[in-house]
Enzyme design. Structure first.
Site, PDB file in Angstrom:
ATOM      1  N   LYS A 218       9.484 -46.206   7.050  1.00  0.00           N
ATOM      2  CA  LYS A 218       8.324 -45.309   7.099  1.00  0.00           C
ATOM      3  C   LYS A 218       8.558 -44.079   7.971  1.00  0.00           C
ATOM      4  O   LYS A 218       9.449 -44.051   8.817  1.00  0.00           O
ATOM      5  CB  LYS A 218       7.076 -46.085   7.519  1.00  0.00           C
ATOM      6  CG  LYS A 218       6.570 -46.946   6.346  1.00  0.00           C
ATOM      7  CD  LYS A 218       5.272 -47.648   6.587  1.00  0.00           C
ATOM      8  CE  LYS A 218       4.882 -48.398   5.290  1.00  0.00           C
ATOM      9  NZ  LYS A 218       3.691 -49.240   5.477  1.00  0.00           N
ATOM     10  N   ARG A 252       7.206 -56.980   5.340  1.00  0.00           N
ATOM     11  CA  ARG A 252       7.434 -56.293   4.066  1.00  0.00           C
ATOM     12  C   ARG A 252       8.584 -55.303   4.271  1.00  0.00           C
ATOM     13  O   ARG A 252       8.502 -54.436   5.133  1.00  0.00           O
ATOM     14  CB  ARG A 252       6.162 -55.570   3.635  1.00  0.00           C
ATOM     15  CG  ARG A 252       6.245 -54.913   2.268  1.00  0.00           C
ATOM     16  CD  ARG A 252       4.894 -54.308   1.886  1.00  0.00           C
ATOM     17  NE  ARG A 252       4.932 -53.664   0.589  1.00  0.00           N
ATOM     18  CZ  ARG A 252       5.384 -52.434   0.373  1.00  0.00           C
ATOM     19  NH1 ARG A 252       5.854 -51.720   1.374  1.00  0.00           N
ATOM     20  NH2 ARG A 252       5.382 -51.924  -0.852  1.00  0.00           N
TER      21      ARG A 252
HETATM   22  C1  8Y7 Z   1       2.516 -51.374   2.841  1.00  0.00           C
HETATM   23  C2  8Y7 Z   1       2.045 -51.939   1.654  1.00  0.00           C
HETATM   24  C3  8Y7 Z   1       3.048 -50.058   1.231  1.00  0.00           C
HETATM   25  C4  8Y7 Z   1       2.236 -52.066   4.061  1.00  0.00           C
HETATM   26  C5  8Y7 Z   1       1.143 -53.756   2.721  1.00  0.00           C
HETATM   27  C6  8Y7 Z   1       5.727 -47.937   1.820  1.00  0.00           C
HETATM   28  C7  8Y7 Z   1       2.086 -51.306  -0.753  1.00  0.00           C
HETATM   29  C8  8Y7 Z   1       4.351 -47.597   1.446  1.00  0.00           C
HETATM   30  N1  8Y7 Z   1       3.144 -50.199   2.561  1.00  0.00           N
HETATM   31  N2  8Y7 Z   1       1.378 -53.118   1.574  1.00  0.00           N
HETATM   32  N3  8Y7 Z   1       2.398 -51.101   0.649  1.00  0.00           N
HETATM   33  N4  8Y7 Z   1       1.547 -53.258   3.941  1.00  0.00           N
HETATM   34  N5  8Y7 Z   1       0.475 -54.927   2.716  1.00  0.00           N
HETATM   35  O1  8Y7 Z   1       6.315 -47.069   2.531  1.00  0.00           O
HETATM   36  O2  8Y7 Z   1       2.553 -51.643   5.171  1.00  0.00           O
HETATM   37  O3  8Y7 Z   1       6.289 -48.967   1.466  1.00  0.00           O
HETATM   38  S1  8Y7 Z   1       3.628 -48.713   0.269  1.00  0.00           S
END
Ligand code: 8Y7
Length: 273
Positions: A218, A252
């Site tokens: 990020k 994640r």
């Molecule tokens: C997150 C996410 C994304 C996160 C959860 C990226 C879909 C942006 N970030 N879902 N999604 N938590 N639960 O940079 O931090 O991956 S998308």
């Protein structure tokens, strides 16, 4: 073991990221990109991901919404192939009730909603579908959320939001034992907000639910290190380790093998005398 409804996960596990937006696998037509997505999912699983998070709507800062049928067309074939051919545990990254229903009907085992089930019909869909849900905090909407995010006390504000969504879920008949909470790093948050949330992540454990943390690649990490997105793996690994130390149960991540190692080492230290 972490039990989420009927789903069983290791105490700390990795959710691998699989984007199925058109720009994700830029190798031509539908069949190519479908196969590329499946190969990427196989890689995530072989490296140790317990969940593959399939998303068809870009939620990056500045991105705009995608229509329901377009999102279903992107997500459903991939979810179906992952669940049936690979036997993978799949979460569907969506805010739309129709996409939740379509994905779960072809085998998705979890809903990952960056809007915490606030969109029309989402609470009802999640209650009916009966799968575990991740409720994430976001301030504003993706197109504009990074313009000028403001908080009184970011940790308190996120805590209060998640507490309120937890209550809404309970009222809608979604049992607590299938809810995961997530502060939503980068979603309507500047660097200092993200750092405070990571430092004080453990405070969110007072809500009584497992926590998911996603900082992989990020922009906050870009701001701190000066690295472009594809050179942020080491920085991402550090955040995974800190998040686990501070109570996260699911990380994640894009770089699954490295994240698995980071979790092993962090937990070994946590368990030391
Ligand atoms: C997150 C996410 C994304 C996160 C959860 C990226 C879909 C942006 N970030 N879902 N999604 N938590 N639960 O940079 O931090 O991956 S998308």
């Amino acid at each position: 073991m972490l039990k989420l409804g009927s789903m069983q996960l290791p105490d700390v596990s990795v959710m691998g990221v699989l984007n199925v937006t058109p720009d994700s696998f830029s190798d031509g037509g539908r069949y190519n990109s479908h196969d590329a997505a499946l190969r990427q999912a196989e890689k995530l699983i072989s490296e140790g991901a317990s969940i593959v998070d399939v998303g068809g709507e870009s939620t990056r800062p500045g991105s705009s919404a995608v229509g329901e049928s377009e999102e279903i067309d992107r997500v459903v074939p991939v979810v179906e192939a992952l669940a049936s051919e690979l036997g993978a545990t799949v979460s569907v990254d969506t805010t739309k009730s129709a996409v939740m229903r379509a994905a779960v009907s072809v085998g998705a085992a979890m809903i990952n909603d960056v809007r915490a089930l606030q969109d029309d019909g989402a609470l009802e869909a999640a209650a009916e579908l009966g799968v575990p849900v991740c409720l994430m905090h976001m301030q504003g909407m993706p197109r504009t959320m990074q313009d000028s995010p403001e908080y009184g006390d970011v940790v308190k504000d996120v805590y209060n939001f998640l507490e309120q969504r937890l209550a809404a879920c309970e009222a809608a008949g979604i049992a607590r034992d299938r809810i995961v909470l997530d502060p939503g790093f980068g979603f309507g948050k500047i660097v200092e907000h993200n750092l405070s949330l990571l430092k004080h992540l453990r405070r969110l454990k007072d809500l009584g639910q497992p926590l998911l943390a996603g900082l992989s690649r990020k922009s906050t990490l870009g701001h701190i290190t000066g690295r472009e997105v594809d050179a942020r793996m080491p920085a991402s690994i550090v955040t995974a380790a800190i998040a686990v130390q501070n109570g996260a149960s699911i990380i994640r991540a894009h770089d699954v093998a490295e994240t698995v190692d980071a979790i092993k080492v962090t937990r070994a230290v946590m368990e030391a005398k």
